[in-house]
Structure formats: structure tokens, C-alpha cells
Write a protein that holds these residues in place. Structure first.
Motif, mmCIF file in Angstrom:
data_model
loop_
_atom_site.group_PDB
_atom_site.id
_atom_site.type_symbol
_atom_site.label_atom_id
_atom_site.label_comp_id
_atom_site.label_asym_id
_atom_site.label_seq_id
_atom_site.Cartn_x
_atom_site.Cartn_y
_atom_site.Cartn_z
ATOM 1 N N GLU A 109 68.362 38.560 -41.325
ATOM 2 C CA GLU A 109 67.185 38.107 -41.892
ATOM 3 C C GLU A 109 66.621 38.884 -43.170
ATOM 4 O O GLU A 109 66.258 38.153 -44.010
ATOM 5 C CB GLU A 109 66.193 38.110 -40.850
ATOM 6 N N ILE A 110 66.807 40.075 -43.132
ATOM 7 C CA ILE A 110 66.237 40.846 -44.455
ATOM 8 C C ILE A 110 67.306 40.538 -45.588
ATOM 9 O O ILE A 110 66.863 40.443 -46.649
ATOM 10 C CB ILE A 110 66.458 42.414 -43.943
ATOM 11 N N SER A 111 68.637 40.270 -45.248
ATOM 12 C CA SER A 111 69.351 39.828 -46.400
ATOM 13 C C SER A 111 69.031 38.472 -47.092
ATOM 14 O O SER A 111 69.001 38.502 -48.192
ATOM 15 C CB SER A 111 71.089 39.739 -45.910
ATOM 16 N N GLU A 112 68.487 37.560 -46.344
ATOM 17 C CA GLU A 112 67.865 36.289 -46.851
ATOM 18 C C GLU A 112 66.582 36.320 -47.522
ATOM 19 O O GLU A 112 66.340 36.082 -48.583
ATOM 20 C CB GLU A 112 67.822 35.237 -45.688
ATOM 21 N N GLU A 113 65.861 37.339 -47.104
ATOM 22 C CA GLU A 113 64.512 37.451 -47.541
ATOM 23 C C GLU A 113 64.594 38.225 -48.716
ATOM 24 O O GLU A 113 63.596 38.136 -49.701
ATOM 25 C CB GLU A 113 63.612 38.313 -46.512
ATOM 26 N N LEU A 114 65.466 39.382 -49.083
ATOM 27 C CA LEU A 114 65.576 40.155 -50.275
ATOM 28 C C LEU A 114 66.775 39.786 -51.026
ATOM 29 O O LEU A 114 67.044 40.700 -51.668
ATOM 30 C CB LEU A 114 65.575 41.586 -49.726
ATOM 31 N N ALA A 115 67.458 38.555 -50.862
ATOM 32 C CA ALA A 115 68.758 38.157 -51.510
ATOM 33 C C ALA A 115 68.593 38.534 -53.132
ATOM 34 O O ALA A 115 69.580 38.924 -53.442
ATOM 35 C CB ALA A 115 68.949 36.881 -51.332
ATOM 36 N N ASP A 116 67.357 38.381 -53.609
ATOM 37 C CA ASP A 116 67.477 38.520 -55.057
ATOM 38 C C ASP A 116 67.363 40.081 -55.554
ATOM 39 O O ASP A 116 67.727 40.370 -56.571
ATOM 40 C CB ASP A 116 66.275 37.755 -55.674
ATOM 41 N N LYS A 117 67.114 40.976 -54.548
ATOM 42 C CA LYS A 117 67.113 42.425 -54.818
ATOM 43 C C LYS A 117 68.342 42.998 -54.295
ATOM 44 O O LYS A 117 68.613 44.243 -54.950
ATOM 45 C CB LYS A 117 65.513 42.718 -54.232
ATOM 46 N N VAL A 118 68.793 42.796 -53.382
ATOM 47 C CA VAL A 118 69.880 43.736 -52.576
ATOM 48 C C VAL A 118 70.845 42.837 -51.880
ATOM 49 O O VAL A 118 70.511 41.816 -51.277
ATOM 50 C CB VAL A 118 69.207 44.685 -51.679
ATOM 51 N N THR A 119 72.041 43.258 -51.987
ATOM 52 C CA THR A 119 73.140 42.696 -51.170
ATOM 53 C C THR A 119 73.306 43.447 -49.849
ATOM 54 O O THR A 119 73.460 44.741 -49.910
ATOM 55 C CB THR A 119 74.409 42.897 -51.723
ATOM 56 N N ILE A 120 73.069 42.892 -48.488
ATOM 57 C CA ILE A 120 73.455 43.754 -47.304
ATOM 58 C C ILE A 120 74.983 43.480 -46.999
ATOM 59 O O ILE A 120 75.388 42.281 -46.956
ATOM 60 C CB ILE A 120 72.591 43.335 -46.337
ATOM 61 N N ALA A 121 75.745 44.396 -46.950
ATOM 62 C CA ALA A 121 77.085 44.566 -46.375
ATOM 63 C C ALA A 121 77.357 45.169 -45.000
ATOM 64 O O ALA A 121 76.568 46.081 -44.701
ATOM 65 C CB ALA A 121 77.948 45.004 -47.718
ATOM 66 N N LYS A 122 78.413 44.633 -44.430
ATOM 67 C CA LYS A 122 78.751 45.436 -43.126
ATOM 68 C C LYS A 122 80.278 45.904 -43.079
ATOM 69 O O LYS A 122 80.871 45.078 -43.664
ATOM 70 C CB LYS A 122 78.470 44.443 -41.915
ATOM 71 N N MET A 123 80.253 46.981 -42.495
ATOM 72 C CA MET A 123 81.675 47.686 -42.679
ATOM 73 C C MET A 123 81.862 48.058 -41.280
ATOM 74 O O MET A 123 81.255 49.099 -40.490
ATOM 75 C CB MET A 123 82.037 48.886 -43.674
ATOM 76 N N ASP A 124 83.023 47.541 -40.377
ATOM 77 C CA ASP A 124 83.485 47.682 -39.227
ATOM 78 C C ASP A 124 84.299 49.051 -39.454
ATOM 79 O O ASP A 124 85.393 49.250 -39.930
ATOM 80 C CB ASP A 124 84.324 46.541 -38.733
ATOM 81 N N ILE A 125 83.847 50.003 -38.821
ATOM 82 C CA ILE A 125 84.502 51.573 -38.938
ATOM 83 C C ILE A 125 85.762 51.634 -38.137
ATOM 84 O O ILE A 125 86.443 52.691 -38.279
ATOM 85 C CB ILE A 125 83.611 52.632 -38.616
ATOM 86 N N MET A 126 85.897 50.722 -37.375
ATOM 87 C CA MET A 126 87.065 50.854 -36.438
ATOM 88 C C MET A 126 88.197 50.150 -37.133
ATOM 89 O O MET A 126 89.495 50.549 -37.084
ATOM 90 C CB MET A 126 86.998 50.063 -35.059
ATOM 91 N N GLU A 127 87.826 49.099 -38.171
ATOM 92 C CA GLU A 127 88.926 48.440 -38.753
ATOM 93 C C GLU A 127 89.273 49.041 -40.306
ATOM 94 O O GLU A 127 90.136 48.835 -40.878
ATOM 95 C CB GLU A 127 88.742 47.048 -38.982
ATOM 96 N N ASN A 128 88.339 49.751 -40.492
ATOM 97 C CA ASN A 128 88.263 50.446 -41.992
ATOM 98 C C ASN A 128 87.896 52.100 -41.618
ATOM 99 O O ASN A 128 86.719 52.162 -41.376
ATOM 100 C CB ASN A 128 87.336 49.709 -42.703
ATOM 101 N N THR A 129 88.726 52.679 -42.111
ATOM 102 C CA THR A 129 88.680 54.110 -41.855
ATOM 103 C C THR A 129 88.432 54.971 -42.982
ATOM 104 O O THR A 129 87.922 56.197 -43.038
ATOM 105 C CB THR A 129 89.608 54.789 -40.835
ATOM 106 N N GLY A 130 89.005 54.495 -44.085
ATOM 107 C CA GLY A 130 88.840 55.102 -45.341
ATOM 108 C C GLY A 130 87.707 55.761 -45.923
ATOM 109 O O GLY A 130 87.381 56.686 -45.931
#
Length: 106
Positions: A43-64
Motif C-alpha cells: 500500500e505504501i509503495s502505491e501511495e508514495l510511488a512518485d517519491k520512493v521505490t519499495i523493493a523486497k529482497m529474499d535473504i534465503m535466495e540472495n545472500t551476497g
């Protein structure tokens, strides 16, 4: 715009080279609090879409990247501006609190 998934491979282009601030949510499938905040972050990513990008990183699939940043507990949200980590928030919180924190950092 909804949240985007980033990987070790796409982190440089999606986060560090982004022309606007990026909030990266480090999470894992087995993490209950991570699942609790996911709808709020959408919801926040849609409400603040013009100001910020919200990204998700799965720490089990990406360890670097999580290893380089020193992620030890999740959910951990790290705000990047101009390729640098400028703020972070550890743990789950209600949507209003998350949004207020994020707006205060932007």
C-alpha cells in the motif's frame, strides 16, 4: 506501482543506480513479521510511488548483498538514497508507523 523484487544481480541497477530513493525490505518466507508488513508495504509503495521505490529482497535466495550490508535480523528495511544506505528500521510495525518513518526520512 507495486513493490519490486530485487536480487543480488539486479541490486546495482535497481537500487544503487536508481534516480529516486529505494526502500529495500530484507525478508524471508519463514519470517512471520515479514509477512505481516508485506501488505502495508504494498500500500505504501502505491501511495508514495512518485517519491520512493519499495523493493523486497529474499535473504534465503540472495545472500551476497544481505551479507555485505550485515543483515542479521529481519524484517529489516534499509533506505538507499543516491546509492548509499541512509536509514534503517528493524522489525514489524503498523502501516501508519512505517509510512510516517519513511516520509520522515525522504
Amino acid at each position: 506501482m507495486a513493490t519490486i523484487a530485487v536480487t543480488d544481480a539486479s541490486f546495482q541497477s535497481d537500487v544503487l543506480e536508481s534516480d529516486k530513493p529505494v526502500l529495500v525490505d530484507f525478508w524471508a518466507d519463514w519470517c512471520g513479521p515479514c509477512k505481516m508488513i508485506a501488505p502495508a508495504l504494498e500500500e505504501i509503495s502505491e501511495e508514495l510511488a512518485d517519491k520512493v521505490t519499495i523493493a523486497k529482497m529474499d535473504i534465503m535466495e540472495n545472500t551476497g548483498i544481505p551479507g555485505q550490508i550485515g543483515v542479521q535480523s529481519i524484517p529489516l528495511m534499509v533506505l538507499f538514497k543516491n546509492g548509499k544506505p541512509v536509514a534503517q528500521k528493524l522489525g514489524a510495525a503498523p502501516k501508519g508507523q512505517l509510512k510516517g518513518w519513511l516520509e520522515g526520512e525522504l
